[in-house]
Design a protein around this motif. Structure first.
Motif, PDB file in Angstrom:
ATOM      1  N   ASP A 234       0.813  -1.169   0.000  1.00 21.34           N
ATOM      2  CA  ASP A 234       0.000   0.000   0.000  1.00 21.34           C
ATOM      3  C   ASP A 234       0.869   1.249   0.000  1.00 21.34           C
ATOM      4  O   ASP A 234       1.480   1.574  -1.005  1.00 21.34           O
ATOM      5  CB  ASP A 234      -0.919  -0.088   1.208  1.00 21.34           C
ATOM      6  N   GLU A 235       0.908   1.945   1.098  1.00 20.82           N
ATOM      7  CA  GLU A 235       1.662   3.201   1.118  1.00 20.82           C
ATOM      8  C   GLU A 235       3.148   2.949   0.934  1.00 20.82           C
ATOM      9  O   GLU A 235       3.904   3.868   0.664  1.00 20.82           O
ATOM     10  CB  GLU A 235       1.380   3.997   2.401  1.00 20.82           C
ATOM     11  N   PHE A 236       3.573   1.690   1.062  1.00 20.33           N
ATOM     12  CA  PHE A 236       4.977   1.350   0.832  1.00 20.33           C
ATOM     13  C   PHE A 236       5.353   1.467  -0.643  1.00 20.33           C
ATOM     14  O   PHE A 236       6.518   1.696  -0.994  1.00 20.33           O
ATOM     15  CB  PHE A 236       5.201  -0.093   1.325  1.00 20.33           C
ATOM     16  N   SER A 237       4.358   1.294  -1.510  1.00 24.81           N
ATOM     17  CA  SER A 237       4.653   1.125  -2.934  1.00 24.81           C
ATOM     18  C   SER A 237       5.242   2.379  -3.570  1.00 24.81           C
ATOM     19  O   SER A 237       6.216   2.300  -4.327  1.00 24.81           O
ATOM     20  CB  SER A 237       3.378   0.728  -3.675  1.00 24.81           C
TER      21      SER A 237
ATOM     22  N   TRP B  63      -5.314   3.668   2.222  1.00 28.60           N
ATOM     23  CA  TRP B  63      -4.328   2.853   2.957  1.00 28.60           C
ATOM     24  C   TRP B  63      -4.830   2.546   4.366  1.00 28.60           C
ATOM     25  O   TRP B  63      -4.657   1.440   4.867  1.00 28.60           O
ATOM     26  CB  TRP B  63      -2.974   3.566   3.058  1.00 28.60           C
ATOM     27  N   ASN B  64      -5.472   3.540   4.984  1.00 27.66           N
ATOM     28  CA  ASN B  64      -6.004   3.293   6.335  1.00 27.66           C
ATOM     29  C   ASN B  64      -7.056   2.192   6.334  1.00 27.66           C
ATOM     30  O   ASN B  64      -7.061   1.339   7.213  1.00 27.66           O
ATOM     31  CB  ASN B  64      -6.622   4.578   6.908  1.00 27.66           C
ATOM     32  N   LEU B  65      -7.930   2.223   5.347  1.00 25.06           N
ATOM     33  CA  LEU B  65      -8.949   1.166   5.257  1.00 25.06           C
ATOM     34  C   LEU B  65      -8.298  -0.195   5.008  1.00 25.06           C
ATOM     35  O   LEU B  65      -8.716  -1.208   5.579  1.00 25.06           O
ATOM     36  CB  LEU B  65      -9.948   1.498   4.141  1.00 25.06           C
TER      37      LEU B  65
ATOM     38  N   ALA C  29     -18.339   0.135   7.812  1.00 25.36           N
ATOM     39  CA  ALA C  29     -17.121   0.183   6.994  1.00 25.36           C
ATOM     40  C   ALA C  29     -17.459   0.546   5.549  1.00 25.36           C
ATOM     41  O   ALA C  29     -16.705   1.270   4.887  1.00 25.36           O
ATOM     42  CB  ALA C  29     -16.400  -1.160   7.060  1.00 25.36           C
ATOM     43  N   GLN C  30     -18.598   0.067   5.061  1.00 20.47           N
ATOM     44  CA  GLN C  30     -19.016   0.419   3.698  1.00 20.47           C
ATOM     45  C   GLN C  30     -19.210   1.938   3.583  1.00 20.47           C
ATOM     46  O   GLN C  30     -18.836   2.544   2.567  1.00 20.47           O
ATOM     47  CB  GLN C  30     -20.344  -0.277   3.337  1.00 20.47           C
ATOM     48  N   VAL C  31     -19.765   2.529   4.624  1.00 20.74           N
ATOM     49  CA  VAL C  31     -19.971   3.987   4.608  1.00 20.74           C
ATOM     50  C   VAL C  31     -18.609   4.691   4.523  1.00 20.74           C
ATOM     51  O   VAL C  31     -18.447   5.661   3.777  1.00 20.74           O
ATOM     52  CB  VAL C  31     -20.758   4.430   5.865  1.00 20.74           C
ATOM     53  N   ARG C  32     -17.637   4.184   5.264  1.00 20.03           N
ATOM     54  CA  ARG C  32     -16.302   4.803   5.217  1.00 20.03           C
ATOM     55  C   ARG C  32     -15.660   4.642   3.846  1.00 20.03           C
ATOM     56  O   ARG C  32     -14.979   5.552   3.356  1.00 20.03           O
ATOM     57  CB  ARG C  32     -15.418   4.218   6.309  1.00 20.03           C
ATOM     58  N   VAL C  33     -15.887   3.501   3.221  1.00 18.82           N
ATOM     59  CA  VAL C  33     -15.363   3.304   1.862  1.00 18.82           C
ATOM     60  C   VAL C  33     -16.010   4.312   0.917  1.00 18.82           C
ATOM     61  O   VAL C  33     -15.337   4.936   0.076  1.00 18.82           O
ATOM     62  CB  VAL C  33     -15.613   1.860   1.384  1.00 18.82           C
ATOM     63  N   GLY C  34     -17.323   4.508   1.081  1.00 16.61           N
ATOM     64  CA  GLY C  34     -18.033   5.462   0.224  1.00 16.61           C
ATOM     65  C   GLY C  34     -17.513   6.880   0.409  1.00 16.61           C
ATOM     66  O   GLY C  34     -17.304   7.620  -0.564  1.00 16.61           O
ATOM     67  N   ARG C  35     -17.246   7.244   1.666  1.00 17.97           N
ATOM     68  CA  ARG C  35     -16.736   8.580   1.938  1.00 17.97           C
ATOM     69  C   ARG C  35     -15.340   8.743   1.323  1.00 17.97           C
ATOM     70  O   ARG C  35     -15.025   9.765   0.714  1.00 17.97           O
ATOM     71  CB  ARG C  35     -16.704   8.833   3.447  1.00 17.97           C
ATOM     72  N   MET C  36     -14.527   7.722   1.473  1.00 17.81           N
ATOM     73  CA  MET C  36     -13.167   7.760   0.892  1.00 17.81           C
ATOM     74  C   MET C  36     -13.255   7.971  -0.621  1.00 17.81           C
ATOM     75  O   MET C  36     -12.543   8.807  -1.180  1.00 17.81           O
ATOM     76  CB  MET C  36     -12.451   6.442   1.227  1.00 17.81           C
ATOM     77  N   LEU C  37     -14.171   7.250  -1.265  1.00 23.28           N
ATOM     78  CA  LEU C  37     -14.291   7.371  -2.726  1.00 23.28           C
ATOM     79  C   LEU C  37     -14.755   8.770  -3.121  1.00 23.28           C
ATOM     80  O   LEU C  37     -14.214   9.370  -4.063  1.00 23.28           O
ATOM     81  CB  LEU C  37     -15.272   6.325  -3.268  1.00 23.28           C
ATOM     82  N   SER C  38     -15.748   9.299  -2.390  1.00 22.54           N
ATOM     83  CA  SER C  38     -16.285  10.600  -2.812  1.00 22.54           C
ATOM     84  C   SER C  38     -15.312  11.737  -2.485  1.00 22.54           C
ATOM     85  O   SER C  38     -15.348  12.778  -3.125  1.00 22.54           O
ATOM     86  CB  SER C  38     -17.655  10.849  -2.168  1.00 22.54           C
ATOM     87  N   ASP C  39     -14.426  11.507  -1.475  1.00 19.81           N
ATOM     88  CA  ASP C  39     -13.453  12.539  -1.116  1.00 19.81           C
ATOM     89  C   ASP C  39     -12.242  12.565  -2.050  1.00 19.81           C
ATOM     90  O   ASP C  39     -11.456  13.521  -2.018  1.00 19.81           O
ATOM     91  CB  ASP C  39     -12.930  12.316   0.320  1.00 19.81           C
ATOM     92  N   LEU C  40     -12.056  11.489  -2.824  1.00 20.89           N
ATOM     93  CA  LEU C  40     -10.882  11.451  -3.709  1.00 20.89           C
ATOM     94  C   LEU C  40     -10.973  12.564  -4.743  1.00 20.89           C
ATOM     95  O   LEU C  40     -11.993  12.719  -5.411  1.00 20.89           O
ATOM     96  CB  LEU C  40     -10.819  10.108  -4.444  1.00 20.89           C
TER      97      LEU C  40
END
Lengths: 294, 294
Positions: free
Chosen positions: B190-193, B242-244, B280-291
């Motif tokens: 992840d963030e290592f890459s 990465w956090n997720l 967790a799905q809600v957090r994934v959705g927020r992550m996607l919309s914040d990108l």
């Protein structure tokens, strides 16, 4: 059925082929000594490496060879649908019980493991034993999860992993408190087993029972008779074996014992697993020749 | 072939059945963005859970959908003979490379893992990548074992697991020293890459590349251009992802992203694996919309 000594034999795999004749002889040997049940396709039986068809034939051979002795069949697999097929096959083969470990590739959550046991519970008509073996499954059960899964229909036993010997009595007490009253408490592993049986564990799911069944039976019967001193003495006699188990893992050591007793060829595990190297084989031989007659 | 961005798509499993149409669409999506290779049947592709027949069809579908883009196919299995069958099937399907993790049930020794790679090396005519993923295989490679296996014919890459970001440059330097000069150094995780690519890793075997291919490609191209600042910036934009990954594992998060992007149904993993829960799905959705737009 989940009581006393449950003997777990190897499944000999010779040149990538399961040898049912050698397997049958191992099952007969443990059944004739007087094991209370046979555990086919446990970790020592290499279940995780075998195809559905191989497992089906091994389960059938075990039931046939065990005669009156009930056979418990391991059904773990990575995918729930494969586990359910294994449960069906094992029951058709005449299994008296099922042994289920939450085998993993992706680390599993508690909910996922509970869901797996719920699916098998709903599909089974024979008793199921929870198989907790973190060394191979890399899943760690909480005591609460034992309790939750133990409350499912058909779940009638749990096989807990070893702890240090000094903790045996306390550990048996802890697990007994959380388990439903009708769920048998089973132990596996090594030097933990004797004191755990003395402390009231119901059943020893035993790799030693599959390869040195007379010794495992003597220890089990002493525990059942409440003779903790004899249990301690018999377990101490096996100290060189426990040391080898700790150093090389019980499967490879058991494989070496079986070949040195002339029961199987030296190369009897599914590749990539390999037999012990020469130095370790020599130590296994010394351990065997140093054992006092059972 | 082991260069740049290797995009690893999910293998959607819907009601216990591999959906090749959905899989094909995921492969096309990554190939069209410009990934340098497609990684079919990686850990994100749930290879360990699939039957030989399912894997064969997935490999064929990947090669067909990828067009001119080379396809690397995962062939890991518990038993060497199954790995060899997988290697044969993958090559018949048109795989340009093979990805091999030492999947385990019994913990494996170094000799056993080396023996596995020797067997596959001897049976293969396409390049092989060592897949080091201790989270799922529970085998830990030493750098010496990379070197030993890297010297085998056809072994042309290694995919190393992540370390803390601060160690990226030093880790790449260490592995580069032990690897034969013609073996490509690949990173996953992840963030290592990002920092690892900036430090000279050759290829990113990327779960992000399988689901957010435009972002993974931008990061890869910036690294290839030596633009470490842009790499850092693009990687920081993905910090919520990465956090997720850290919290729930990359597979379940990727599964949730794919369903929220409308590419697959929500329940797309092989049981006993489950989709993320609602919070967790809600957090994934927020992550996607914040990108920010890539």
């Amino acid at each position: 059925m989940f009581t006393g000594l449950s003997a777990f034999p190897l499944t000999p795999v010779i040149n990538d082929t399961v040898d049912l004749d050698l397997f049958t002889a191992l099952v007969r040997r443990a059944a004739e000594v007087g094991a209370d049940s046979i555990g086919a396709l446990g970790s020592t039986g290499s279940y995780a490496y075998l195809s559905r068809e191989e497992r089906r034939r091994v389960a059938e051979a075990a039931v046939q060879a065990a005669g009156e002795v009930p056979v418990i069949v391991g059904i773990g697999a990575l995918r729930t649908s494969d586990v359910l097929r294994g449960a069906e096959d094992a029951q058709h083969a005449g299994a008296a019980g099922l042994l289920l470990a939450p085998v993993s590739y992706q680390p599993l959550t508690e909910e996922e493991v509970a869901g797996l046991f719920e699916a098998v519970s709903a599909a089974s008509s024979v008793p199921i034993c929870i198989y907790d073996n973190p060394t191979t499954t890399r899943f760690t059960f909480t005591d609460e999860l034992y309790a939750r899964i133990g409350a499912l229909p058909h779940v009638e036993a749990v096989k807990i992993p070893p702890r240090p010997v000094a903790e045996a009595a306390e550990r048996i007490r802890q697990v007994r408190i959380v388990l439903p009253a009708d769920v048998a408490l089973g132990v596996s592993g090594d030097e933990f087993s004797g004191p755990a049986l003395s402390a009231g564990a119901d059943v020893w799911f035993s790799v030693v029972g599959g390869i040195l069944p007379d010794r495992a039976l003597a220890l089990t019967r002493a525990a059942q008779a409440g003779d903790a001193d004899t249990v301690r003495q018999l377990s101490e006699q096996l100290e060189p074996l426990w040391n080898l188990f700790r150093e090389f893992g019980s499967l490879r050591v058991t494989s070496a014992i079986a070949s040195q007793l002339g029961l199987v060829p030296q190369d009897n595990l599914p590749a990539p697993l390999r037999p012990l190297g020469e130095a370790a084989q020599v130590r296994v031989g010394r351990m065997l020749s140093d054992l006092e007659p059972a």
